[in-house]
Design an enzyme around this catalytic site. Structure first.
Site, PDB file in Angstrom:
ATOM      1  N   LYS A  28      -8.120  22.916   7.723  1.00 31.12           N
ATOM      2  CA  LYS A  28      -8.216  23.548   9.047  1.00 31.12           C
ATOM      3  C   LYS A  28      -8.443  25.041   8.872  1.00 31.12           C
ATOM      4  O   LYS A  28      -7.562  25.774   8.489  1.00 31.12           O
ATOM      5  CB  LYS A  28      -6.966  23.273   9.855  1.00 31.12           C
ATOM      6  CG  LYS A  28      -6.891  21.798  10.220  1.00 31.12           C
ATOM      7  CD  LYS A  28      -5.564  21.394  10.809  1.00 31.12           C
ATOM      8  CE  LYS A  28      -5.477  19.887  10.806  1.00 31.12           C
ATOM      9  NZ  LYS A  28      -4.499  19.335   9.891  1.00 31.12           N
TER      10      LYS A  28
ATOM     11  N   GLU B  97      -4.730  -2.601   4.764  1.00 33.44           N
ATOM     12  CA  GLU B  97      -4.283  -3.125   6.066  1.00 33.44           C
ATOM     13  C   GLU B  97      -5.398  -3.868   6.804  1.00 33.44           C
ATOM     14  O   GLU B  97      -5.155  -4.507   7.814  1.00 33.44           O
ATOM     15  CB  GLU B  97      -3.798  -1.962   6.958  1.00 33.44           C
ATOM     16  CG  GLU B  97      -2.468  -1.361   6.547  1.00 33.44           C
ATOM     17  CD  GLU B  97      -2.629  -0.191   5.584  1.00 33.44           C
ATOM     18  OE1 GLU B  97      -3.638  -0.160   4.856  1.00 33.44           O
ATOM     19  OE2 GLU B  97      -1.741   0.679   5.560  1.00 33.44           O
TER      20      GLU B  97
ATOM     21  N   TRP C 147     -12.406  22.157  11.686  1.00 32.98           N
ATOM     22  CA  TRP C 147     -12.134  21.266  10.564  1.00 32.98           C
ATOM     23  C   TRP C 147     -13.254  21.309   9.535  1.00 32.98           C
ATOM     24  O   TRP C 147     -14.439  21.265   9.886  1.00 32.98           O
ATOM     25  CB  TRP C 147     -11.998  19.820  11.044  1.00 32.98           C
ATOM     26  CG  TRP C 147     -10.726  19.558  11.781  1.00 32.98           C
ATOM     27  CD1 TRP C 147      -9.757  20.482  12.087  1.00 32.98           C
ATOM     28  CD2 TRP C 147     -10.286  18.310  12.304  1.00 32.98           C
ATOM     29  NE1 TRP C 147      -8.739  19.869  12.770  1.00 32.98           N
ATOM     30  CE2 TRP C 147      -9.037  18.539  12.920  1.00 32.98           C
ATOM     31  CE3 TRP C 147     -10.805  17.027  12.306  1.00 32.98           C
ATOM     32  CZ2 TRP C 147      -8.314  17.524  13.536  1.00 32.98           C
ATOM     33  CZ3 TRP C 147     -10.078  16.012  12.922  1.00 32.98           C
ATOM     34  CH2 TRP C 147      -8.848  16.260  13.533  1.00 32.98           C
TER      35      TRP C 147
ATOM     36  N   THR D 185       0.853  -1.178   0.000  1.00 34.30           N
ATOM     37  CA  THR D 185       0.000   0.000   0.000  1.00 34.30           C
ATOM     38  C   THR D 185       0.892   1.231   0.000  1.00 34.30           C
ATOM     39  O   THR D 185       1.922   1.251   0.658  1.00 34.30           O
ATOM     40  CB  THR D 185      -0.949   0.018   1.213  1.00 34.30           C
ATOM     41  OG1 THR D 185      -1.634   1.251   1.235  1.00 34.30           O
ATOM     42  CG2 THR D 185      -0.243  -0.192   2.533  1.00 34.30           C
TER      43      THR D 185
END
Ligand code: AMP
Length: 545
Positions: free
Chosen positions: A438, A330, A443, A185
Site C-alpha cells: 500500500k 479449499e 495498491w 492448509t
C-alpha cells in the site's frame, strides 16, 4: 414433481470401477521409492484397492475414520486413496515438508487411526511417533523384502498386510455427501485448517477438471501428476485421469529436472502439472542438455503465478501449450484456467503471453465475484481490483472442527486473494490480500513486479515486499536470487524493469540474497522476508526524512 432418473450417488470408487471396466489395461507407471520403474493397470489398481479396503475393514476402520498417508505419487498411494474411500473412511494426505510439530499437530487434530507411509518417511515418523498416540498401526508402502527394521507401532509392509485378505470384497454403500478426503492448509494465520472433501465434491471436481477448457484429459492422454498427492488434493488428477481413462505416470520421490524429463520422454507423457519451481528445474535441464519435448502437449502451471518467461520458453522453444491455473486447497482445488475463449484465441506472441499472465476463466461450478472493503461488487473491467470470493459445490463451507463461518451472506468463500476480472471473465491475481503493497493509498501488485523481475535473464527467483516508508507508508523492495554463477547490480535489474510498469510501482531498492524462504507447499514466505527486512531503510526513505 421429482424427476424420474435413477438414484446413482456420486461416490469416488465408481471412478475406479469405471476405469477398471472401460480402460482396464491402461498403464499406470511409477518410479518406485525402492528404485525400479513399476507398471500396473487400472484393473489391478482397483483389485488391490479392494484388498486394502477389506484389510482396513478387518482392522475395524469404519465410516468416517481418518487414515493418514505420508507418501509420494505412486501406484500404491493411488490404490490407498480408492481403498480408503471405498469403505467410507477418509484419506488424509499429510505434507512431509511441514515442520515436524505441525505434522504431529495435524495428525492428532485429524485423529488419524492408521498411517500409510513411504520408506522415505520412516525416520521422520520414528522421531514423531511418541507425539502420535492415536495411530494404531503404521503401514509401510513397500514389500516384505524392503521392509526396514523399525520401532513403529504394529508396523507392517503394505504388500504383506494386504495379502492377508483375499480381495473378495464389495465397496460399502453410503450417501454421496460423506467425507472422502482431507487436506490441511496453512495459508492463513494460526493453526493449519482441515479442508474436508466429500465423495460428491471429488466426483464433480474430477468431471469439472476434464472440461476441455480446463485440463481436458482423454483416454489418449498420458498424464503425469508431478504435483504431489499431498498438495491440494493433487489438483484433481487422481480423479480426472481415471474418469477419462488416461494412462498415468507417477514420478515418486524424484522431482528434479533430469528425473522428470526422463519420465516425460520415455513414457511419451502428453500432459503434466506442477508448480513453477518444478518447471524451472526442468527447463534448466533441457537448456543444459539440449533435449526436446516432442510428446508433451500441455503443461499446467499453478500454485503460484506462472512466470512469463516460463510460459514463453515452453511455448516458443519446446512447442508445449502452457495452461496457467489457479485454485486453492479449499476449492478442491481448481478455480480457473487460462485457456482461450474466442475473444482471445487469435492472439499471438506478446499479446497472447499477456493474457496467459492471467489465471483465467472459471469453469461451470465455480462462481466468482470481486468486492471492495464494504463488500460491494466491483466491475469486471480488467482494471479494478478487489477481494476475490468464490462459490460452488467443490468449495469449502467450513473447516474441520471449526464453527461454520467461512461464507458471506451470498454463500461465497473469501479466497484471501486480490484480483481483477476482465470483461470476458478472465481473473488475474494481483496479490494475496496480506501481501499487497500500500503506497500512498494505492495498491501495488507484488506478483506483477516479481513476474517482471524473473524475466531478467540473470534472475532465478524474485520476491517483492512492502517496506515502511515515511512518506508513502510502504514502498516495494525487490529481493532477488541470481542464477548460478551470475552477478548483477541493482541498477541493471531496475533498468530492465523500467518502462514495463507504472513508474510509481518501480521497486525503491533491490537486495540480492542466496535463497528466498518457501512454505511447505512451495510458496514464498513473505512473512519471513518482511520480518527479515523490517528495519530495512530504503534510499528513498532516508532522503524523505
Ligand atoms: P494452496 O491452498 O496451498 O494451494 O494455496 C492457494 C493460494 O495459492 C491461492 O489462494 C493463491 O494465493 C495462490 N495461487 C495458486 N495458484 C496461483 C496462481 N496461478 N497464481 C497466483 N497465485 C496462485
Amino acid at each position: 414433481m421429482l424427476g424420474l432418473m435413477q438414484d446413482w450417488p456420486l461416490l469416488c470408487h465408481r471412478i475406479i470401477d469405471h476405469a477398471a471396466i472401460n480402460h482396464a489395461e491402461r498403464p499406470i507407471v511409477t518410479r518406485s521409492i525402492e528404485g525400479p520403474l513399476h507398471a500396473t493397470t487400472y484393473a489391478e489398481v482397483r483389485a488391490r484397492a479392494l484388498r486394502l479396503a477389506q484389510r482396513l475393514d478387518k482392522d475395524g476402520i469404519r465410516l468416517g475414520d481418518r487414515v493418514a498417508t505420508l507418501a509420494w505419487n505412486t501406484w500404491r498411494h493411488l490404490e490407498a486413496w480408492y481403498g480408503i474411500m471405498g469403505i467410507g473412511a477418509i484419506y488424509h494426505t499429510v505434507n512431509p515438508r511441514l515442520f515436524h510439530d505441525q505434522i504431529a499437530w495435524i495428525v492428532n487434530h485429524a485423529e488419524d487411526r492408521v498411517m500409510l507411509a513411504d520408506l522415505t518417511f520412516i525416520p521422520l515418523l520414528e522421531k514423531l511417533a511418541d507425539k502420535l498416540p492415536a495411530i494404531e498401526r503404521y503401514v509401510v508402502l513397500t514389500d516384505g523384502a524392503h521392509m526396514p527394521q523399525t520401532s513403529l507401532k504394529n508396523a507392517v509392509s503394505y504388500e504383506d498386510w494386504i495379502s492377508e485378505v483375499d480381495g473378495d470384497f464389495a465397496w460399502k454403500k453410503f450417501d454421496e455427501n460423506t467425507a472422502s478426503g482431507m487436506c490441511y492448509t496453512s495459508g492463513t494465520t494460526g493453526n493449519p485448517k482441515g479442508v474436508v472433501y466429500s465423495h460428491r465434491s471429488n466426483v464433480l471436481h474430477g468431471l469439472m477438471a476434464n472440461n476441455s477448457d480446463m485440463k481436458g484429459y482423454s483416454s489418449r492422454d498420458v498424464v503425469m501428476p508431478v504435483v504431489p498427492m499431498f498438495h491440494a488434493n493433487c489438483w484433481a488428477m487422481m480423479f480426472a485421469a481415471p474418469i477419462a481413462g488416461a494412462s498415468m505416470v507417477m514420478p515418486g520421490a524424484k522431482l528434479d529436472g533430469a528425473s522428470v524429463f526422463e519420465l516425460l520422454d520415455r513414457y511419451k507423457v502428453t500432459c503434466t502439472a506442477a508448480v513453477p519451481t518444478v518447471w524451472l528445474m526442468l527447463l534448466q535441464h533441457l537448456e543444459g542438455t539440449g533435449s526436446k519435448l516432442p510428446h508433451l502437449k500441455k503443461v499446467i502451471i499453478g500454485g503460484s503465478a506462472c512466470p512469463r518467461a516460463v510460459a514463453k520458453v515452453f511455448q516458443d522453444i519446446y512447442g508445449v501449450e502452457v495452461i496457467h491455473a489457479w485454485g486453492m486447497t479449499e476449492m478442491s482445488p481448481l478455480g480457473t484456467a487460462c485457456t482461450f475463449k474466442p475473444e482471445y484465441a487469435a492472439l499471438a506472441g506478446d499479446a497472447r503471453l499477456d493474457i496467459q499472465q492471467k489465471q483465467g476463466q472459471s469453469p461451470f461450478m465455480v462462481e466468482m465475484k470481486i468486492i471492495d472493503d464494504a463488500g460491494k461488487r466491483l466491475p469486471w473491467d480488467g482494471k479494478t481490483s478487489g477481494r476475490l470470493k468464490v462459490r460452488g459445490p467443490c468449495v469449502a463451507r467450513a473447516y474441520f472442527k471449526e464453527d461454520d463461518g467461512l461464507l458471506d451472506e451470498e454463500g461465497f468463500f473469501d479466497t484471501g486473494d486480490v484480483s481483477t476480472i476482465d470483461r470476458y471473465g478472465y481473473m488475474q491475481v494481483t496479490d494475496r490480500a496480506k501481501d499487497v503493497i500500500k503506497s500512498g493509498g494505492e495498491w501495488i501488485s507484488s506478483i506483477d513486479l516479481e513476474n517482471l523481475a524473473v524475466g531478467h535473464p540473470k534472475v532465478a527467483e524474485a520476491a517483492v515486499i512492502g517496506v515502511k516508508h515515511p512518506k508513502w507508508d510502504e514502498r516495494p523492495l525487490l529481493v532477488v536470487v541470481l542464477r548460478k554463477d551470475q552477478s548483477a547490480t541493482r541498477d541493471e535489474i531496475l533498468k530492465f524493469m523500467c518502462g514495463k510498469v507504472a513508474n510509481w510501482w518501480m521497486p525503491d531498492d533491490v537486495v540480492f540474497v542466496d535463497e528466498i524462504p518457501h512454505t511447505a507447499t512451495g510458496k514464498i514466505q513473505k512473512t519471513v522476508l518482511r520480518e527479515r527486512f523490517k528495519n530495512f531503510v530504503l534510499p528513498s526513505a532516508a532522503a524523505a526524512r
